[in-house]
Design an enzyme around this catalytic site. Structure first.
Site, mmCIF file in Angstrom:
data_model
loop_
_atom_site.group_PDB
_atom_site.id
_atom_site.type_symbol
_atom_site.label_atom_id
_atom_site.label_comp_id
_atom_site.label_asym_id
_atom_site.label_seq_id
_atom_site.Cartn_x
_atom_site.Cartn_y
_atom_site.Cartn_z
ATOM 1 N N GLU A 156 0.813 -1.210 0.000
ATOM 2 C CA GLU A 156 0.000 0.000 0.000
ATOM 3 C C GLU A 156 0.851 1.266 0.000
ATOM 4 O OE1 GLU A 156 -2.987 0.250 -0.708
ATOM 5 O OE2 GLU A 156 -3.549 -1.839 -0.553
ATOM 6 N N ASP A 196 -9.409 5.578 -1.226
ATOM 7 C CA ASP A 196 -8.283 6.096 -2.005
ATOM 8 C C ASP A 196 -8.842 6.822 -3.224
ATOM 9 O OD1 ASP A 196 -9.330 3.998 -3.413
ATOM 10 O OD2 ASP A 196 -7.397 3.342 -4.178
ATOM 11 N N TYR A 215 -6.303 6.176 4.659
ATOM 12 C CA TYR A 215 -6.505 5.141 3.645
ATOM 13 C C TYR A 215 -5.740 3.861 3.980
ATOM 14 C CZ TYR A 215 -5.643 2.155 -0.190
ATOM 15 O OH TYR A 215 -5.516 1.020 -0.926
#
Length: 383
Positions: A47, A148, A130
């Site tokens: 991520e 996101d 996020y």
DNA sequence: CATGCGTGGGC
DNA sequence: TGCCCAAGCAT
């Protein structure tokens, strides 16, 4: 009022959205290296790498990273130089620094185990709203949203959020995302939103193939082009720099390490000076004059200050243009030989200087893409 | 809270 | 080619 309107209008839609999208995902979802029953560490690394970065770019970096740093402990015990070397070329280098710091925090403050709570995850450097949601849903299977850029696009289109989703309508977006999350299977649903956003519901939408088109606000009102409301873009600053490839009598090249909080922080490069910085045609013209007139003088002064004794000197006439998010940079290259190899103290943009073998650059010392471009211009020998 | 922070790919 | 972007976060 706006919030209430969207809330009631979207409640029924949200369940259909969640269910339909998950069905599509289970058939059409992508197979990605970080998606096979990932550990929280694997979700975290992927991520962070994926922030503002395309999947195809990330894949090889992710594979290499997991080979070298398979878990939090190995990352926490690494040298920052080795961390940056694995990151070199990915951009936004602060992310690599946060990963490294975050790993230490997890080892030292959380006994090497990722916290499950969003609130705790948010305390780890580099983990924002996020990423915390992504780790909680993908790794810990919690039913929480992860909003996101894809989610912003997909949700604003499907539910018809017309205002600024980063400003006044943020609460509406979050409220709808929570509603969607409340129907469960968030690991699937959150990934489904991203896959849809990355494929059918990208900048230009392919609604004909979209499973959600039947009830999509933007499709119904032909607004996929105009939703979500675009971000405001700032005009880039023009910056003119000159880099110096300096070679010692022993054939070593002078390398400088950029200060860690600066642009390209922690990476190494030929030392550079900034001749000018500004905007507009007038500035650019002045900058080119400055480049012609004071380039050599600036370097002589710089070398004098560092007790560098210049022997030969030459302007290569070569330069590269490099675009950053907020800077349009031109870097001209000068090359020279000097008669000494002094130790140079940190100052200004640079927190360290070192005389190195040319072929150590990029292998022993992490460098940016900008530096790679500059090296390609160098006409002096490679040692 | 607006701004700083990279890069490679698509059109 | 030049412009726009692509899975954000910290300050």
């Amino acid at each position: 009022m706006a919030l209430l309107h969207f809330f009631f209008a979207s409640m029924k839609q949200a369940q259909w959205f969640s269910h339909t999208l998950r069905g599509w995902f289970l058939k059409n979802g992508r197979t990605l290296p970080w998606r096979n029953n990932p550990t929280p560490y694997q979700v975290w690394v992927s991520e962070i790498m994926l922030q503002q970065t395309q999947v195809v770019t990330v894949i090889p970096y992710y594979e290499r990273w997991i080979q070298v740093f398979p878990d939090v402990k190995s990352l926490a015990g690494a040298a920052i130089e080795d961390v940056l070397k694995l990151w070199a070329g990915l951009g936004y280098y602060r992310r690599a620094r946060y990963l490294h710091e975050g790993a230490k925090v997890i080892v030292e403050q959380y006994c090497g185990e990722f916290p499950h709570e969003i609130r705790e995850l948010r305390k780890i450097p580099g983990i924002g709203a996020y990423t915390a949601g992504a780790i909680a849903s993908f790794a810990f299977k919690q039913d929480v949203p992860a909003i996101d850029g894809n989610a912003e696009r997909v949700l604003s289109r499907f539910f018809g959020i017309l205002g600024d989703i980063r400003g006044t309508e943020r609460r509406v977006l979050e409220s709808i995302a929570s509603e969607v999350a409340s129907f469960g299977h968030c690991s699937d649903v959150n990934q489904a939103i991203m896959d849809l956003g990355a494929s059918l519901c990208g900048k230009s939408a392919q609604c004909a193939q979209c499973p959600l088109a039947d009830k999509c606000y933007a499709f119904e009102h032909q607004m996929t082009e105009s939703l979500p409301a675009p971000k405001v873009r700032i005009e880039k600053t023009d910056e003119f720099r000159v880099a110096l490839r300096l070679i010692s009598p022993f054939g070593k090249t002078l390398l400088a390490k950029r200060s860690k909080d600066a642009l390209l922080g922690g990476l190494w490069e030929f030392p550079m000076v900034t001749l000018s910085r500004g905007r507009g045609k007038e500035h650019r013209d002045n900058a080119l004059d400055l480049l012609r007139e004071s380039r050599d003088a600036r370097w002589r002064a710089w070398c004098h200050e560092k007790n560098l004794c210049l022997k030969e000197w030459h302007n290569t006439e070569k330069y590269i243009s490099h675009t950053f998010t907020h800077i349009q940079m031109r870097v001209d290259l000068d090359e020279g030989l000097c008669n000494n190899e002094p130790a140079i103290l940190p100052n200004g943009d640079y927190e360290d200087f070192r005389w190195v073998e040319y072929d150590e650059i990029g292998t022993k010392y992490p460098i940016s893409t900008l530096m790679k471009k500059i090296m390609r211009m160098s006409v002096l020998g490679e040692s």
